[in-house]
Write a protein that holds these residues in place. Structure first.
Motif, PDB file in Angstrom:
ATOM      1  N   ILE A 219       0.911  -0.943   0.103  1.00  0.00           N
ATOM      2  CA  ILE A 219      -0.010  -0.002  -0.215  1.00  0.00           C
ATOM      3  C   ILE A 219       1.143   1.452  -0.064  1.00  0.00           C
ATOM      4  O   ILE A 219       1.697   1.048   0.660  1.00  0.00           O
ATOM      5  CB  ILE A 219      -0.870   0.102   1.354  1.00  0.00           C
ATOM      6  N   ALA A 220       0.177   2.379  -0.916  1.00  0.00           N
ATOM      7  CA  ALA A 220       1.544   2.943  -1.561  1.00  0.00           C
ATOM      8  C   ALA A 220       0.485   4.595  -1.065  1.00  0.00           C
ATOM      9  O   ALA A 220      -0.392   4.199  -1.646  1.00  0.00           O
ATOM     10  CB  ALA A 220       1.764   3.572  -2.149  1.00  0.00           C
TER      11      ALA A 220
ATOM     12  N   ALA B 141      -2.086   3.929  -3.530  1.00  0.00           N
ATOM     13  CA  ALA B 141      -2.014   3.056  -4.540  1.00  0.00           C
ATOM     14  C   ALA B 141      -2.288   1.588  -4.462  1.00  0.00           C
ATOM     15  O   ALA B 141      -0.788   1.291  -3.199  1.00  0.00           O
ATOM     16  CB  ALA B 141      -0.320   3.447  -5.267  1.00  0.00           C
ATOM     17  N   ILE B 142      -2.246   0.827  -4.787  1.00  0.00           N
ATOM     18  CA  ILE B 142      -2.255  -0.861  -4.143  1.00  0.00           C
ATOM     19  C   ILE B 142      -1.764  -1.394  -4.976  1.00  0.00           C
ATOM     20  O   ILE B 142      -1.336  -2.093  -6.132  1.00  0.00           O
ATOM     21  CB  ILE B 142      -3.793  -1.868  -4.443  1.00  0.00           C
ATOM     22  N   PHE B 143       0.231  -2.016  -4.642  1.00  0.00           N
ATOM     23  CA  PHE B 143       0.667  -2.951  -6.293  1.00  0.00           C
ATOM     24  C   PHE B 143       0.608  -4.219  -5.372  1.00  0.00           C
ATOM     25  O   PHE B 143       0.510  -4.715  -4.008  1.00  0.00           O
ATOM     26  CB  PHE B 143       2.425  -2.202  -5.287  1.00  0.00           C
ATOM     27  N   CYS B 144       1.033  -5.332  -6.081  1.00  0.00           N
ATOM     28  CA  CYS B 144       0.844  -6.474  -6.175  1.00  0.00           C
ATOM     29  C   CYS B 144       1.677  -7.388  -6.870  1.00  0.00           C
ATOM     30  O   CYS B 144       2.006  -6.627  -8.109  1.00  0.00           O
ATOM     31  CB  CYS B 144      -0.320  -7.081  -6.362  1.00  0.00           C
ATOM     32  N   ASP B 145       2.390  -8.283  -5.973  1.00  0.00           N
ATOM     33  CA  ASP B 145       4.029  -9.040  -6.537  1.00  0.00           C
ATOM     34  C   ASP B 145       3.564  -9.934  -8.020  1.00  0.00           C
ATOM     35  O   ASP B 145       2.843  -9.946  -7.454  1.00  0.00           O
ATOM     36  CB  ASP B 145       4.727  -9.509  -5.340  1.00  0.00           C
ATOM     37  N   GLY B 146       3.828  -8.957  -8.820  1.00  0.00           N
ATOM     38  CA  GLY B 146       4.008  -9.737  -9.921  1.00  0.00           C
ATOM     39  C   GLY B 146       3.244  -9.656 -11.315  1.00  0.00           C
ATOM     40  O   GLY B 146       2.750 -10.213 -11.805  1.00  0.00           O
TER      41      GLY B 146
ATOM     42  N   THR C  22      -5.605   2.329  -8.185  1.00  0.00           N
ATOM     43  CA  THR C  22      -5.962   3.461  -6.820  1.00  0.00           C
ATOM     44  C   THR C  22      -6.705   3.856  -6.912  1.00  0.00           C
ATOM     45  O   THR C  22      -7.466   3.393  -7.874  1.00  0.00           O
ATOM     46  CB  THR C  22      -4.265   5.322  -8.308  1.00  0.00           C
ATOM     47  N   VAL C  23      -6.971   3.727  -5.775  1.00  0.00           N
ATOM     48  CA  VAL C  23      -8.307   4.507  -4.975  1.00  0.00           C
ATOM     49  C   VAL C  23      -8.618   5.375  -4.370  1.00  0.00           C
ATOM     50  O   VAL C  23      -7.044   6.031  -3.607  1.00  0.00           O
ATOM     51  CB  VAL C  23      -9.008   3.287  -3.924  1.00  0.00           C
ATOM     52  N   PRO C  24      -9.372   6.325  -3.789  1.00  0.00           N
ATOM     53  CA  PRO C  24     -11.181   6.224  -4.693  1.00  0.00           C
ATOM     54  C   PRO C  24     -10.895   6.729  -6.123  1.00  0.00           C
ATOM     55  O   PRO C  24      -9.562   7.209  -6.298  1.00  0.00           O
ATOM     56  CB  PRO C  24     -11.779   6.818  -3.853  1.00  0.00           C
ATOM     57  N   THR C  25     -11.610   6.103  -7.363  1.00  0.00           N
ATOM     58  CA  THR C  25     -11.486   7.461  -8.147  1.00  0.00           C
ATOM     59  C   THR C  25     -12.749   7.656  -8.455  1.00  0.00           C
ATOM     60  O   THR C  25     -13.495   7.278  -8.024  1.00  0.00           O
ATOM     61  CB  THR C  25     -11.012   5.925  -9.523  1.00  0.00           C
ATOM     62  N   LEU C  26     -12.855   8.816  -9.524  1.00  0.00           N
ATOM     63  CA  LEU C  26     -13.579   9.612 -10.344  1.00  0.00           C
ATOM     64  C   LEU C  26     -14.065   8.754 -11.248  1.00  0.00           C
ATOM     65  O   LEU C  26     -12.962   8.366 -12.385  1.00  0.00           O
ATOM     66  CB  LEU C  26     -13.382  10.809 -10.642  1.00  0.00           C
ATOM     67  N   PHE C  27     -15.140   9.301 -12.121  1.00  0.00           N
ATOM     68  CA  PHE C  27     -15.807   8.280 -13.791  1.00  0.00           C
ATOM     69  C   PHE C  27     -15.186   8.947 -13.940  1.00  0.00           C
ATOM     70  O   PHE C  27     -14.869   8.604 -15.467  1.00  0.00           O
ATOM     71  CB  PHE C  27     -17.349   8.635 -13.240  1.00  0.00           C
TER      72      PHE C  27
END
Length: 276
Positions: free
Chosen positions: A27-28, A94-99, A105-110
């Motif tokens: 989590i960044a 931001a949420i990074f996932c190994d691999g 990225t959250v929250p997002t706008l339409f």
């Protein structure tokens, strides 16, 4: 991210998800810019995930999104460092996932689905024009087939006389009603697009283009569909490619609105748009 944002307040926190895979999730956020309650909500939703494996960021997206029944995505993902960095600087997490290279990225706008990172490297006038074009493409991709069905089925008086005469001449030998004709063309186009995606990259686009041209021309010559519906579906397909992030939503909305237009005309389209 460290190269893009040289700031001591840029925080990275690691957790592990997946009973079998033990995948590292990072989590960044920038401390002082991101809201504390947003960061805590992200951590809370991630800690509630209880699955055997996490093989990509898409697994996480399905578990933490706001509305699971929404037609529109509620989480933005990108594999461009400058896009993720700009989102962090705007207070997002931001949420990074190994691999996997796709970062959530959250929250997002339409409105973000109509933006492009290139917009920030050109003059504002041109960037504004291109965004207006993307919005226009979205509405054309969603509404054009439905309007065609509604006008052909219920509201012929709204079509200019000369155009109406030409369209009637093209339709007189077609064995299918307008609604069924439109749904069939949408279905065949989606088959072509899906096959083009699954084929090797070298021949995929060529097969899609050639298949669309040959099938469209053959269907018109055989009297199965009118030339007008081929133009409508082609324009719809081109506009869909202008907003690729909303591709899935556009396809679902297009079919639903076509069905409502086929049964209720413009009133059905109005009800569908209002519901959305």
């Amino acid at each position: 991210m460290r190269r893009k944002i040289k700031n001591n307040n840029l925080v990275f926190e690691n957790i592990q998800l997946g009973k079998q895979t033990k995948t590292t999730i990072t989590i960044a956020y920038i401390n002082g810019i991101a809201k504390t309650d947003v960061v805590q909500e992200v951590k809370s939703r991630l800690n509630k995930i209880n699955i055997d494996s996490v093989l990509g960021s898409g697994y996480i997206e399905q578990y933490i999104e706001d509305s699971k029944l929404s037609l529109f995505p509620t989480i933005w993902n990108s594999e461009k460092p400058d896009v993720v960095a700009s989102n962090l600087l705007e207070g997002r997490v931001a949420i990074f996932c190994d691999g996997t290279p796709h970062i959530l990225t959250v929250p997002t706008l339409f409105v973000e689905f109509f933006q492009s990172s290139e917009d920030y490297y050109v003059r504002p006038y041109f960037a504004t024009i291109t965004r207006v074009i993307r919005f226009s493409c979205f509405f054309i991709a969603v509404l054009l087939p439905a309007f065609y069905v509604a006008l052909q089925t219920f509201h012929q008086e709204m079509i200019p006389t000369i155009l109406l005469v030409k369209m009637s001449g093209a339709m007189k030998e077609i064995p299918f009603p307008t609604l069924l004709e439109t749904l069939l063309m949408i279905f065949f186009f989606e088959i072509l697009r899906e096959s083009g995606i699954r084929l090797p990259r070298v021949i995929g686009p060529a097969i899609s283009i050639v298949g669309a041209l040959i099938m469209g021309e053959a269907a018109v010559n055989a009297g199965l569909v009118s030339s007008t519906i081929v133009i409508v579906i082609a324009l719809t397909a081109i506009c869909t490619f202008a907003v690729p992030e909303l591709d899935e939503s556009i396809i679902i909305l297009r079919v639903l609105l076509v069905l409502m237009a086929g049964f209720l005309g413009l009133f059905g389209i109005s009800c569908g748009v209002f519901a959305v």
